[in-house]
Design a protein around this motif. Structure first.
Motif, PDB file in Angstrom:
ATOM      1  N   ILE A   2      -7.225   1.508  -5.166  1.00  0.00           N
ATOM      2  CA  ILE A   2      -6.244   0.788  -4.345  1.00  0.00           C
ATOM      3  C   ILE A   2      -6.596  -0.689  -4.252  1.00  0.00           C
ATOM      4  CG2 ILE A   2      -5.361   0.501  -1.990  1.00  0.00           C
ATOM      5  CD1 ILE A   2      -5.641   3.558  -1.675  1.00  0.00           C
ATOM      6  N   LEU A   3      -7.869  -0.981  -3.954  1.00  0.00           N
ATOM      7  CA  LEU A   3      -8.306  -2.374  -3.828  1.00  0.00           C
ATOM      8  C   LEU A   3      -8.153  -3.120  -5.144  1.00  0.00           C
ATOM      9  CD1 LEU A   3     -11.533  -1.778  -1.694  1.00  0.00           C
ATOM     10  CD2 LEU A   3      -9.356  -2.747  -0.904  1.00  0.00           C
ATOM     11  N   ASP A   4      -8.413  -2.421  -6.257  1.00  0.00           N
ATOM     12  CA  ASP A   4      -8.300  -3.039  -7.578  1.00  0.00           C
ATOM     13  C   ASP A   4      -6.838  -3.366  -7.900  1.00  0.00           C
ATOM     14  OD1 ASP A   4      -9.303  -3.796 -10.242  1.00  0.00           O
ATOM     15  OD2 ASP A   4      -8.183  -2.043 -10.915  1.00  0.00           O
ATOM     16  N   LEU A   5      -5.935  -2.420  -7.606  1.00  0.00           N
ATOM     17  CA  LEU A   5      -4.522  -2.626  -7.930  1.00  0.00           C
ATOM     18  C   LEU A   5      -3.869  -3.658  -7.019  1.00  0.00           C
ATOM     19  CD1 LEU A   5      -3.439   1.080  -8.601  1.00  0.00           C
ATOM     20  CD2 LEU A   5      -3.687  -0.750 -10.292  1.00  0.00           C
ATOM     21  N   LEU A   6      -4.249  -3.670  -5.749  1.00  0.00           N
ATOM     22  CA  LEU A   6      -3.654  -4.631  -4.807  1.00  0.00           C
ATOM     23  C   LEU A   6      -4.328  -5.994  -4.846  1.00  0.00           C
ATOM     24  CD1 LEU A   6      -2.983  -2.415  -1.645  1.00  0.00           C
ATOM     25  CD2 LEU A   6      -1.402  -3.061  -3.473  1.00  0.00           C
ATOM     26  N   GLN A   7      -5.516  -6.040  -5.437  1.00  0.00           N
ATOM     27  CA  GLN A   7      -6.251  -7.297  -5.575  1.00  0.00           C
ATOM     28  C   GLN A   7      -6.477  -7.973  -4.223  1.00  0.00           C
ATOM     29  OE1 GLN A   7      -7.493  -8.997  -8.729  1.00  0.00           O
ATOM     30  NE2 GLN A   7      -7.534  -6.755  -8.909  1.00  0.00           N
ATOM     31  N   LEU A  54       1.059   4.135  -2.912  1.00  0.00           N
ATOM     32  CA  LEU A  54       0.766   5.550  -2.670  1.00  0.00           C
ATOM     33  C   LEU A  54       1.982   6.438  -2.941  1.00  0.00           C
ATOM     34  CD1 LEU A  54      -1.459   5.398   0.547  1.00  0.00           C
ATOM     35  CD2 LEU A  54      -2.168   5.676  -1.835  1.00  0.00           C
ATOM     36  N   ALA A  55       3.180   5.829  -2.970  1.00  0.00           N
ATOM     37  CA  ALA A  55       4.370   6.603  -3.322  1.00  0.00           C
ATOM     38  C   ALA A  55       4.295   7.116  -4.754  1.00  0.00           C
ATOM     39  CB  ALA A  55       5.624   5.746  -3.133  1.00  0.00           C
ATOM     40  N   GLU A  56       3.452   6.472  -5.577  1.00  0.00           N
ATOM     41  CA  GLU A  56       3.279   6.908  -6.963  1.00  0.00           C
ATOM     42  C   GLU A  56       2.272   8.047  -7.074  1.00  0.00           C
ATOM     43  OE1 GLU A  56       5.264   5.613  -9.203  1.00  0.00           O
ATOM     44  OE2 GLU A  56       6.079   4.272  -7.650  1.00  0.00           O
ATOM     45  N   GLY A  57       1.524   8.303  -5.983  1.00  0.00           N
ATOM     46  CA  GLY A  57       0.555   9.389  -5.991  1.00  0.00           C
ATOM     47  C   GLY A  57      -0.722   9.004  -5.261  1.00  0.00           C
ATOM     48  N   PRO A  58      -1.571  10.001  -4.915  1.00  0.00           N
ATOM     49  CA  PRO A  58      -2.830   9.723  -4.219  1.00  0.00           C
ATOM     50  C   PRO A  58      -3.749   8.828  -5.034  1.00  0.00           C
ATOM     51  CG  PRO A  58      -2.302  12.082  -4.181  1.00  0.00           C
ATOM     52  CD  PRO A  58      -1.364  11.442  -5.164  1.00  0.00           C
ATOM     53  N   LEU A  59      -4.517   7.989  -4.313  1.00  0.00           N
ATOM     54  CA  LEU A  59      -5.454   7.079  -4.971  1.00  0.00           C
ATOM     55  C   LEU A  59      -6.710   6.943  -4.120  1.00  0.00           C
ATOM     56  CD1 LEU A  59      -3.045   4.181  -6.027  1.00  0.00           C
ATOM     57  CD2 LEU A  59      -4.192   5.757  -7.591  1.00  0.00           C
ATOM     58  N   ASN A  60      -7.845   6.716  -4.809  1.00  0.00           N
ATOM     59  CA  ASN A  60      -9.055   6.447  -4.039  1.00  0.00           C
ATOM     60  C   ASN A  60      -9.088   4.970  -3.653  1.00  0.00           C
ATOM     61  OD1 ASN A  60     -10.529   4.830  -6.037  1.00  0.00           O
ATOM     62  ND2 ASN A  60     -10.783   6.739  -7.175  1.00  0.00           N
ATOM     63  N   ILE A  61      -9.927   4.662  -2.680  1.00  0.00           N
ATOM     64  CA  ILE A  61      -9.928   3.327  -2.094  1.00  0.00           C
ATOM     65  C   ILE A  61     -10.271   2.246  -3.107  1.00  0.00           C
ATOM     66  CG2 ILE A  61     -12.313   3.566  -1.303  1.00  0.00           C
ATOM     67  CD1 ILE A  61      -9.441   1.613   0.423  1.00  0.00           C
ATOM     68  N   ASP A  62     -11.184   2.533  -4.024  1.00  0.00           N
ATOM     69  CA  ASP A  62     -11.564   1.520  -5.014  1.00  0.00           C
ATOM     70  C   ASP A  62     -10.395   1.184  -5.930  1.00  0.00           C
ATOM     71  OD1 ASP A  62     -14.162   1.297  -4.053  1.00  0.00           O
ATOM     72  OD2 ASP A  62     -14.900   2.933  -5.322  1.00  0.00           O
ATOM     73  N   LEU A  79       0.828  -1.198   0.000  1.00  0.00           N
ATOM     74  CA  LEU A  79       0.000   0.000   0.000  1.00  0.00           C
ATOM     75  C   LEU A  79       0.868   1.255   0.000  1.00  0.00           C
ATOM     76  CD1 LEU A  79      -2.639   1.578   0.207  1.00  0.00           C
ATOM     77  CD2 LEU A  79      -2.603   1.167   2.686  1.00  0.00           C
ATOM     78  N   LEU A  80       1.875   1.281   0.849  1.00  0.00           N
ATOM     79  CA  LEU A  80       2.757   2.445   0.922  1.00  0.00           C
ATOM     80  C   LEU A  80       3.507   2.659  -0.389  1.00  0.00           C
ATOM     81  CD1 LEU A  80       4.139   1.918   4.530  1.00  0.00           C
ATOM     82  CD2 LEU A  80       2.664   3.793   3.775  1.00  0.00           C
ATOM     83  N   LEU A  81       3.991   1.575  -0.982  1.00  0.00           N
ATOM     84  CA  LEU A  81       4.691   1.695  -2.262  1.00  0.00           C
ATOM     85  C   LEU A  81       3.751   2.176  -3.358  1.00  0.00           C
ATOM     86  CD1 LEU A  81       6.910  -1.524  -2.179  1.00  0.00           C
ATOM     87  CD2 LEU A  81       7.676   0.840  -1.904  1.00  0.00           C
TER      88      LEU A  81
END
Length: 279
Positions: free
Chosen positions: A32-37, A22-30, A18-20
């Motif tokens: 984030i959940l999609d990218l982290l699976q 967000l290091a690329e920039g702000p994201l909404n929760i949906d 998650l921290l890595l």
């Protein structure tokens, strides 16, 4: 740094990823959940911990790193990337001679994160980096370094030169001696092309990588094993960071090589000639 902050950074893959992210920039929760699976219910406790420690900030459904979080992730990322690089291909790295990599690049080994290990199959065991060669024959600019000799190197290099590929080719002294002795005519054809340059590195072959091959889109790296043998295994990457790392490694050896003017090198080759501009 508090031990608790160290734990937050390193002791949970979910928090680390998650921290890595967000290091690329702000994201909404949906997003984030999609990218982290991962499911929301699994991530929310980690978000709560990171918010409590002041590493991330929430604005509605959008999350970003705090200033403290950004500092810690920036400092931790090279270590995490290096660990990931070694973990991905642990056996390969643990059995290679890494002293052929200059220290300033060895410290940035994490830039090779995500590289693929390429091992020739039984039907292509004697080919010159099979299954990846098209990444180089189709490029307009190529950097090549060989500190071992393969009988396909001369024909491959001549093919690139005839295609007007801008090519810089470095040999170890031993591999050049083999090239000039058995494939002199091919070498002279290459040298006759204005788009191609040949160089010889004066150091001991085992002091340099066994192979560096860089095109506009791919980098291929080979290293001798601890016993000084080349096992035909390569690391392949298409990532911009890995390409930049590979170009720096190539330039390091180019700056320490002498340009060849004829296949009678070194007798007819002036010393300390400047290399052409980098690709």
């Amino acid at each position: 740094m508090k031990q608790q902050l160290v734990n937050l950074l390193f002791f949970s893959d979910k928090r680390k990823n998650l921290l890595l992210l967000l290091a690329e920039g702000p994201l909404n929760i949906d997003k984030i959940l999609d990218l982290l699976q991962i499911p929301r219910i699994s991530l929310l406790p980690h978000i709560k911990k990171l918010k409590e420690e002041g590493l991330i900030v929430q604005n509605g459904a959008v999350y970003r790193l705090s200033i403290i979080g950004d500092i810690l992730v920036t400092k931790a990322r090279p270590l995490l990337d290096a660990a990931s690089t070694f973990e991905d291909n642990n056996y390969f790295w643990s059995h290679r001679k890494l002293d052929s990599i200059p220290f300033h690049l060895l410290r940035r080994i994490g830039e090779l994160k995500g590289s693929q290990l390429v091992e020739p199959g039984l039907t292509h065991g004697f080919d010159l980096f099979p299954e990846t060669i098209n990444h180089f024959t189709g490029s307009s600019k190529v950097m090549l370094l060989f500190s071992y000799f393969h009988p396909q190197i001369p024909s491959f290099s001549l093919e690139l030169a005839k295609k007007d590929v801008k090519m810089q080719l470095i040999f170890s002294r031993d591999s050049f001696d083999r090239f000039s002795g058995d494939f002199r005519d091919t070498g002279e054809e290459i040298l006759a092309k204005k788009n191609a340059s040949i160089f010889v590195h004066a150091g001991i072959p085992l002091e340099i990588p066994s192979l560096i091959a860089i095109s506009e889109t791919a980098v291929l790296l080979g290293f001798f094993n601890q016993k000084g043998r080349f096992e035909g295994q390569y690391l392949l990457s298409f990532e911009p960071r890995a390409l930049a790392w590979g170009r720096e490694l190539f330039k390091y050896y180019l700056d320490r090589s002498e340009k060849v003017c004829s296949m009678n090198f070194p007798d007819s080759s002036p010393h300390n000639q400047k290399a052409p501009d980098d690709l």
